[in-house]
Scaffold this active site. Structure first.
Site, PDB file in Angstrom:
ATOM      1  N   ASN A  19      12.460   6.105 -17.373  1.00  0.00           N
ATOM      2  CA  ASN A  19      12.990   5.695 -16.296  1.00  0.00           C
ATOM      3  C   ASN A  19      14.489   5.076 -16.173  1.00  0.00           C
ATOM      4  OD1 ASN A  19       9.817   5.335 -16.585  1.00  0.00           O
ATOM      5  ND2 ASN A  19      10.416   3.822 -14.941  1.00  0.00           N
ATOM      6  N   LYS A  56       1.890   2.267 -22.272  1.00  0.00           N
ATOM      7  CA  LYS A  56       2.744   2.833 -21.266  1.00  0.00           C
ATOM      8  C   LYS A  56       3.893   2.795 -21.706  1.00  0.00           C
ATOM      9  CE  LYS A  56       2.691   3.088 -16.729  1.00  0.00           C
ATOM     10  NZ  LYS A  56       2.337   3.007 -15.219  1.00  0.00           N
ATOM     11  N   ASN A  88       4.426  -1.813 -13.612  1.00  0.00           N
ATOM     12  CA  ASN A  88       5.142  -1.453 -15.188  1.00  0.00           C
ATOM     13  C   ASN A  88       5.042  -2.921 -16.288  1.00  0.00           C
ATOM     14  OD1 ASN A  88       4.493   1.171 -14.133  1.00  0.00           O
ATOM     15  ND2 ASN A  88       5.935   1.570 -13.286  1.00  0.00           N
ATOM     16  N   ALA A 124       0.627  -1.188  -0.015  1.00  0.00           N
ATOM     17  CA  ALA A 124      -0.183  -0.418  -0.011  1.00  0.00           C
ATOM     18  C   ALA A 124       0.648   1.288  -0.185  1.00  0.00           C
ATOM     19  CB  ALA A 124      -1.279   0.035   1.529  1.00  0.00           C
ATOM     20  N   GLY A 125       1.637   0.863  -1.060  1.00  0.00           N
ATOM     21  CA  GLY A 125       2.252   2.590  -1.106  1.00  0.00           C
ATOM     22  C   GLY A 125       1.515   3.827  -1.742  1.00  0.00           C
ATOM     23  N   ALA A 126       2.461   4.412  -2.679  1.00  0.00           N
ATOM     24  CA  ALA A 126       1.961   5.454  -3.068  1.00  0.00           C
ATOM     25  C   ALA A 126       0.681   5.772  -4.136  1.00  0.00           C
ATOM     26  CB  ALA A 126       2.665   6.110  -4.608  1.00  0.00           C
ATOM     27  N   ILE A 127       0.400   4.451  -5.074  1.00  0.00           N
ATOM     28  CA  ILE A 127      -0.711   3.729  -5.831  1.00  0.00           C
ATOM     29  C   ILE A 127      -1.825   2.538  -5.394  1.00  0.00           C
ATOM     30  CG2 ILE A 127      -1.423   2.056  -7.777  1.00  0.00           C
ATOM     31  CD1 ILE A 127      -0.471   5.051  -8.675  1.00  0.00           C
ATOM     32  N   GLY A 128      -0.901   2.039  -4.590  1.00  0.00           N
ATOM     33  CA  GLY A 128      -2.024   1.230  -3.705  1.00  0.00           C
ATOM     34  C   GLY A 128      -2.654   1.470  -2.810  1.00  0.00           C
ATOM     35  N   GLU A 141      13.654  -0.765 -10.971  1.00  0.00           N
ATOM     36  CA  GLU A 141      13.308  -1.759 -11.459  1.00  0.00           C
ATOM     37  C   GLU A 141      13.366  -1.582 -13.073  1.00  0.00           C
ATOM     38  OE1 GLU A 141       8.156  -2.608 -11.414  1.00  0.00           O
ATOM     39  OE2 GLU A 141       8.360  -0.460 -11.824  1.00  0.00           O
TER      40      GLU A 141
END
Length: 344
Positions: free
Chosen positions: A212, A204, A102, A8-12, A285
């Site tokens: 990246n 994407k 991603n 549950a980071g930024a997106i989660g 990543e």
């Protein structure tokens, strides 16, 4: 729906807060100061669309939650192989895993025909480790078009986008996707079900595969890369090679290179997650974003010299960072890339 957000980071945390606001039974799995803030104050979302606070259950112990209808996987892809101990308590007979990742997913050649049906991509699924942890029949793909960041423990800043495109690897229209779509839309998010999510993946990826690694190699923002004549031309070449690999796999993204570059330049001085990871001494990543496409270039006989050069240099940077003095580096795959556990 009963939904666990593993990572549950930024997106989660953003998606979990929206799902909770829409009435889903949401459980966030996080750790450290972020977890303590989630427990004490909930998820505070700062957004131009309207700030809000949600108070879903938060824990670092999935056994407190038990089986759920869906797991929204918010971890970075390099953590998938090692997340089994966290994932197993959440799995019931029909639990689906919505992987918001991603790059190229481990299920890419699952459920499709043609010469590469069932092929395993080593860069993405080294030795089959990810497939053993998350069986492909559990997987639902997810391409995220939302931009978020952790502004502080328990605080998520939402910059733009609310779209989370989902789809079955075998292109079927499933009841489980429709149920997840309904839960997301009830929370104010866009969640189209794509007949074949692979086109979204490549659209994407056109940006991720360029910005990246180049942002990490040059310590530059997306706009800076676009405004420099040499790096803009490098970006154009890398995108063209990426589209050639996609075309040889039968995918033809409906977006031009010029449009993709213009969108990146409009993003302004945005620092990619890969650059953030480099600056914080974390593994980058790169496998699913860049190395996987180089592997697919080998598979399809595509030259892709620019992608290969950037992969070699970025890979060396990642390896040197991992070999720097400090905690022992994680074990590596046959390609020399790290295999990370949930705790890495």
């Amino acid at each position: 729906m009963r939904i666990a957000v593993l990572g549950a980071g930024a997106i989660g945390a953003y998606a979990g807060a929206a799902l909770h606001r829409g009435g889903a039974d949401v459980h966030l799995i996080a750790r450290g100061a972020h977890l303590e803030a989630l427990r004490e104050r909930g998820v505070r979302v700062l957004s131009a669309r309207g700030d809000f606070t949600a108070h879903p259950h938060a824990t670092d112990d999935p056994s407190e939650i038990g089986p759920v209808d869906a797991v929204l996987l918010g971890l970075k892809a390099q953590h998938y192989a090692g997340c089994g101990p966290m994932l197993r308590p959440l799995m019931g007979p029909s639990t689906m895993v919505v992987a918001a990742q991603n790059g190229i997913p481990w299920w890419y050649f699952h459920g499709v025909g043609g010469p590469f049906a069932g092929h395993r991509i080593e860069s993405v699924d080294p030795g089959g480790a990810v497939s053993r942890t998350i069986p492909v029949e559990r997987a639902v793909g997810c391409v995220v078009y939302a931009a978020t960041e952790i502004a502080g423990p328990g605080v998520i800043r939402h910059m733009e986008g609310t779209r989370f495109s989902i789809g079955e690897p075998d292109r079927s229209s499933s009841a489980r996707c429709r149920a997840f779509q309904a839960a997301m839309e009830a929370g104010g998010l866009k969640c189209p079900i794509e007949q074949d999510l692979r086109e979204d993946i490549w659209v994407k990826l056109m940006g991720n595969i360029v910005f990246n690694p180049l942002s990490a190699l040059t310590r530059s923002t997306m706009a800076q890369i676009c405004r420099n004549r040499s790096t803009r031309e490098m970006a154009r070449t890398m995108m063209a090679e990426t589209l050639e690999v996609a075309a040889r796999l039968g995918v033809h993204p409906a977006v031009s290179i010029d449009r993709r570059l213009a969108g990146a330049e409009r993003a302004g001085d945005h620092r990619t997650s890969t650059l953030h990871d480099l600056e914080r001494g974390r593994p980058m990543e790169l496998d699913v974003i860049l190395s996987a496409v180089v592997e697919l270039a080998d598979l399809t006989g595509t030259p892709a010299p620019a992608l290969r050069a950037v992969d070699a240099v970025a890979g060396l940077l990642n390896d040197r960072m991992l070999d720097a003095p400090g905690p022992p580096a994680p074990p590596r795959t046959r390609t020399g890339r790290p295999v990370l556990t949930h705790d890495s």
